[in-house]
Enzyme design. Structure first.
Site, PDB file in Angstrom:
ATOM      1  N   LYS A  11      -8.153 -11.773 -11.009  1.00  0.00           N
ATOM      2  CA  LYS A  11      -9.180 -12.082 -10.030  1.00  0.00           C
ATOM      3  C   LYS A  11     -10.397 -11.166 -10.202  1.00  0.00           C
ATOM      4  O   LYS A  11     -10.243  -9.968 -10.463  1.00  0.00           O
ATOM      5  CB  LYS A  11      -8.551 -11.842  -8.648  1.00  0.00           C
ATOM      6  CG  LYS A  11      -9.254 -12.511  -7.513  1.00  0.00           C
ATOM      7  CD  LYS A  11      -8.326 -12.493  -6.298  1.00  0.00           C
ATOM      8  CE  LYS A  11      -9.131 -12.387  -5.031  1.00  0.00           C
ATOM      9  NZ  LYS A  11      -8.304 -12.385  -3.832  1.00  0.00           N
TER      10      LYS A  11
ATOM     11  N   LYS B 114       0.822  -1.216   0.000  1.00  0.00           N
ATOM     12  CA  LYS B 114       0.000   0.000   0.000  1.00  0.00           C
ATOM     13  C   LYS B 114       0.853   1.262   0.000  1.00  0.00           C
ATOM     14  O   LYS B 114       0.488   2.269  -0.619  1.00  0.00           O
ATOM     15  CB  LYS B 114      -0.967  -0.011   1.179  1.00  0.00           C
ATOM     16  CG  LYS B 114      -2.184  -0.866   0.847  1.00  0.00           C
ATOM     17  CD  LYS B 114      -3.127  -1.061   1.997  1.00  0.00           C
ATOM     18  CE  LYS B 114      -4.273  -1.972   1.555  1.00  0.00           C
ATOM     19  NZ  LYS B 114      -4.900  -2.656   2.694  1.00  0.00           N
TER      20      LYS B 114
ATOM     21  N   LYS C 246     -14.378  -5.810  -7.651  1.00  0.00           N
ATOM     22  CA  LYS C 246     -15.157  -4.630  -7.914  1.00  0.00           C
ATOM     23  C   LYS C 246     -14.253  -3.524  -8.461  1.00  0.00           C
ATOM     24  O   LYS C 246     -14.614  -2.822  -9.397  1.00  0.00           O
ATOM     25  CB  LYS C 246     -15.801  -4.189  -6.597  1.00  0.00           C
ATOM     26  CG  LYS C 246     -16.968  -3.264  -6.761  1.00  0.00           C
ATOM     27  CD  LYS C 246     -17.656  -3.045  -5.414  1.00  0.00           C
ATOM     28  CE  LYS C 246     -18.628  -1.896  -5.514  1.00  0.00           C
ATOM     29  NZ  LYS C 246     -19.393  -1.691  -4.284  1.00  0.00           N
TER      30      LYS C 246
END
Ligand code: TRP
Length: 325
Positions: free
Chosen positions: A192, A112, A195
């Site tokens: 994968k 991140k 959303k």
């Protein structure tokens, strides 16, 4: 006594078929055998979220999908993380026994930082401490997780061991239960289903939406014309057939290999399979949706049950740490 299972999921709104096979099916199976705490981790969402405008909607949509799919709020404790404020206190206390360098070497954290160097907040570093707090506040013994979460679980175990060695045996060491399911590839065939990649199919889609979305799915890239033979083993649509039309999957595979069936027809069959598969789910969801208070009642009841456990654990923790007069 049945073992206690804690599972956490970020509030991602309406669930897609990847969520369904990776998470929801698991919750439904586990509740038959264990004492399950199914938590929507809204505070974790705050570590990376840009806006909270849709947070309540996302929580509601996700829980509605769980319930319509068969998560039973009488069996499982279905609740929202922040509704039990003891979590924040335990998070602070556990942060005091967690060396910073353990947190800085967590792979998801490093990832991140790399992706969003502009948004490395204090809460993000503590993400695994909050996750550990979730599990141990409810004395979870087993935690169903995907592979990507294993480093977090290992860290949770280290924090527990350290706490227990400093203050006495308060927490059980949680064990990861690796969820094994076939990876659901996105409709665009690139990775994968998710959303964020916008390659997903929501399980609450209407039959028309399902047909439309499936018709756009990518198939075997080597099959450019109807007359070309296909390679089901590399075809994303074929993988989905295994789940949704298991009775015909062999036939579809052999037909594809000899160009007996074209991709358009193959996708029509798949769409129909998905429409049928989620038929009872859609009905149940409509039924639950017609009672706008229903989700709120369920998570309210869940928070009450969760709070009883949380208060007791926190009292033990504070007693062990000599924080009680
Ligand atoms: N980190 C988990 C994820 O991103 C979510 C989570 C938060 C969790 N707290 C948890 C999972 C406790 C299991 C147990 O998927």
């Amino acid at each position: 006594m049945a073992k206690r299972v804690f599972s956490g999921a970020r509030p991602t709104g309406r669930q897609h078929i990847g969520n369904y096979f990776g998470h929801i099916m698991n919750l439904i199976a586990l509740q038959e055998e264990y004492e399950c705490f199914d938590c929507v981790v809204d505070l974790h969402a705050l570590t990376t979220v840009e806006s909270t405008a849709s947070l309540q909607q996302d929580i509601n949509d996700m829980v509605l999908d769980w319930l319509a799919a068969g998560v039973d709020p009488e069996k499982s404790v279905v609740f929202v993380q922040s509704h039990v404020p003891e979590i924040t206190e335990l998070h602070l206390l556990l942060s005091m026994v967690t060396p910073l360098n353990w947190l800085l070497r967590v792979p998801t954290f490093k990832e991140k930082v790399r992706m969003h160097p502009e948004n490395v907040n204090y809460g993000l570093v503590g993400y695994p401490v909050l996750m550990t707090s979730d599990i141990v506040l409810y004395k979870g013994e087993m935690v169903p997780v995907g592979e990507d979460q294993l480093p977090h679980l290992e860290l949770a175990r280290e924090i527990v061991r350290r706490f227990n060695s400093m203050y006495g045996d308060v927490f059980p060491e949680p064990a990861a239960k690796l969820t094994q399911f076939p990876m659901i590839v996105g409709l665009d065939g690139t990775g994968k289903m998710s959303k964020s990649a916008d390659n997903h199919l929501e399980i609450a889609s209407t039959p028309d939406e399902i047909r439309r979305k499936v018709s756009t799915a990518f198939t075997d890239p080597a099959r450019k014309r109807r007359a070309d033979i296909g390679h089901p083993e590399v075809c994303n649509v074929y993988t989905l057939h295994k789940m949704f039309t298991p009775g015909r999957v062999q036939e579809i595979g052999s037909e594809c290999r000899v160009a007996g069936i074209g991709c358009v027809d193959c996708k029509k069959l798949l769409a129909q399979g998905i429409v049928d598969y989620f038929g009872p789910f859609r009905e149940r969801r409509l039924e639950l949706q017609s009672r706008p208070e229903y989700v709120r009642e369920v998570v309210g009841h869940g928070a009450e049950r969760a709070s009883r456990v949380a208060r007791e654990t926190l009292r033990e923790v504070k007693a062990a740490m000599n924080l009680l007069p």
